[in-house]
Write an enzyme that holds these catalytic residues in place. Structure first.
Site, PDB file in Angstrom:
ATOM      1  N   HIS A 130       0.834  -1.203   0.000  1.00  0.00           N
ATOM      2  CA  HIS A 130       0.000   0.000   0.000  1.00  0.00           C
ATOM      3  C   HIS A 130       0.862   1.245   0.000  1.00  0.00           C
ATOM      4  O   HIS A 130       1.829   1.353   0.764  1.00  0.00           O
ATOM      5  CB  HIS A 130      -0.902  -0.006   1.236  1.00  0.00           C
ATOM      6  CG  HIS A 130      -1.781   1.195   1.364  1.00  0.00           C
ATOM      7  ND1 HIS A 130      -1.708   2.082   2.425  1.00  0.00           N
ATOM      8  CD2 HIS A 130      -2.759   1.673   0.558  1.00  0.00           C
ATOM      9  CE1 HIS A 130      -2.607   3.028   2.278  1.00  0.00           C
ATOM     10  NE2 HIS A 130      -3.259   2.815   1.155  1.00  0.00           N
ATOM     11  N   SER A 131       0.566   2.207  -0.869  1.00  0.00           N
ATOM     12  CA  SER A 131       1.149   3.542  -0.852  1.00  0.00           C
ATOM     13  C   SER A 131       2.685   3.491  -0.882  1.00  0.00           C
ATOM     14  O   SER A 131       3.267   2.932  -1.808  1.00  0.00           O
ATOM     15  CB  SER A 131       0.602   4.291   0.368  1.00  0.00           C
ATOM     16  OG  SER A 131       0.748   5.677   0.233  1.00  0.00           O
ATOM     17  N   TYR A 132       3.355   4.064   0.139  1.00  0.00           N
ATOM     18  CA  TYR A 132       4.825   4.009   0.203  1.00  0.00           C
ATOM     19  C   TYR A 132       5.334   2.575   0.161  1.00  0.00           C
ATOM     20  O   TYR A 132       6.436   2.308  -0.340  1.00  0.00           O
ATOM     21  CB  TYR A 132       5.309   4.689   1.494  1.00  0.00           C
ATOM     22  CG  TYR A 132       6.706   4.324   1.910  1.00  0.00           C
ATOM     23  CD1 TYR A 132       7.820   4.853   1.243  1.00  0.00           C
ATOM     24  CD2 TYR A 132       6.936   3.448   2.977  1.00  0.00           C
ATOM     25  CE1 TYR A 132       9.115   4.501   1.626  1.00  0.00           C
ATOM     26  CE2 TYR A 132       8.215   3.104   3.362  1.00  0.00           C
ATOM     27  CZ  TYR A 132       9.307   3.633   2.684  1.00  0.00           C
ATOM     28  OH  TYR A 132      10.592   3.284   3.056  1.00  0.00           O
ATOM     29  N   GLY A 133       4.544   1.629   0.630  1.00  0.00           N
ATOM     30  CA  GLY A 133       4.945   0.225   0.614  1.00  0.00           C
ATOM     31  C   GLY A 133       5.301  -0.274  -0.771  1.00  0.00           C
ATOM     32  O   GLY A 133       6.042  -1.256  -0.915  1.00  0.00           O
ATOM     33  N   GLY A 134       4.798   0.393  -1.811  1.00  0.00           N
ATOM     34  CA  GLY A 134       5.167   0.004  -3.172  1.00  0.00           C
ATOM     35  C   GLY A 134       6.644   0.203  -3.436  1.00  0.00           C
ATOM     36  O   GLY A 134       7.267  -0.582  -4.165  1.00  0.00           O
TER      37      GLY A 134
END
Length: 240
Positions: free
Chosen positions: A76-80
């Site tokens: 998710h989000s920055y986790g990409g």
């Protein structure tokens, strides 16, 4: 049944996936929700030296020590940024990569490169003003589309700071993420600032190697629309 690894975004932690985790486990799936160094229940480890590579190593280590194979990795989000970097090491253990309103970097790109100079300048100013010059303080959960008062209070009690370095560091190689079976899920209408994830959305929509789906939910779909997100994830399995 499948192995799911659910990776949170910036200033969050594994806690944010609780409602999706409950549903996936009830369906018989194995679920891991790692928390990156300095976030969530690991906030006591926050230091100025934590960078993107620290988080990439966090994720790769979870796969190694938990013997995770044939996984659906959801970022998710920055986790990409983290997932795409870690794929260089863990791609053989991942059956599919799902980017939930997440960044999709090429090698050498940072979060700030992808967000644009205006957003980068605002984050740096915030760190200088309220984060001792090296961390970004927790955001109000309303920024992520969590509008229910009880949910917002629950999330705000768990939001943590983000090391500025994680947003400044350029990504290492990401070619294995780009060449791997994957899916980009765009949350609509987005609760984030305009154009913040436009580059990732455009890249995924234009690249035939990456599937593209739209989910009618705010950015933090795992909190605001867990049933719909769980259904979408199980559909990903069924379509493979």
């Amino acid at each position: 049944m499948a192995n799911f690894v659910l990776l949170h975004g910036g200033r969050h932690g594994g806690w944010c996936w609780r409602r999706v985790t409950t549903r996936l486990r009830a369906a018989g799936h194995e679920v891991h929700t790692p928390t990156l160094t300095g976030s969530g229940e690991r906030a006591h480890l926050l230091t100025p030296h934590i960078g993107l590579d620290t988080h990439v190593r966090d994720l790769a280590a979870v796969f190694h020590y938990e013997d995770i194979t044939d996984a659906v990795l959801v970022a998710h989000s920055y986790g990409g940024m983290v997932a795409c970097g870690a794929m260089q090491q863990i791609a053989d253990r991942v059956r599919s990569l799902v980017l939930l309103d997440a960044h999709l970097p090429h090698e050498g790109e940072s979060v700030f490169d992808l967000n644009g100079p205006q957003r980068a300048d605002a984050m740096i100013a915030l760190a200088n003003q309220s984060g001792e010059g090296w961390y970004i303080p927790p955001a109000d959960a309303g920024r992520y589309g969590i509008t229910d008062p009880a949910d917002r209070a629950w999330a705000n009690a768990r939001m943590t700071a983000q090391p500025l370095k994680t947003y400044q560091d350029p990504s290492g190689p990401t070619d294995r993420a780009w060449s791997h079976p994957g899916l980009f899920v765009e949350c609509v209408p987005s609760s984030l600032e305009p154009h913040l994830l436009d580059r990732a959305r455009a890249r995924s929509a234009a690249d035939t190697r990456i599937g593209y789906r739209v989910l009618s939910a705010a950015h933090n779909a795992m909190v605001t629309a867990p049933e719909a997100l769980t259904t979408l994830l199980t559909e990903v399995l069924a379509s493979e």
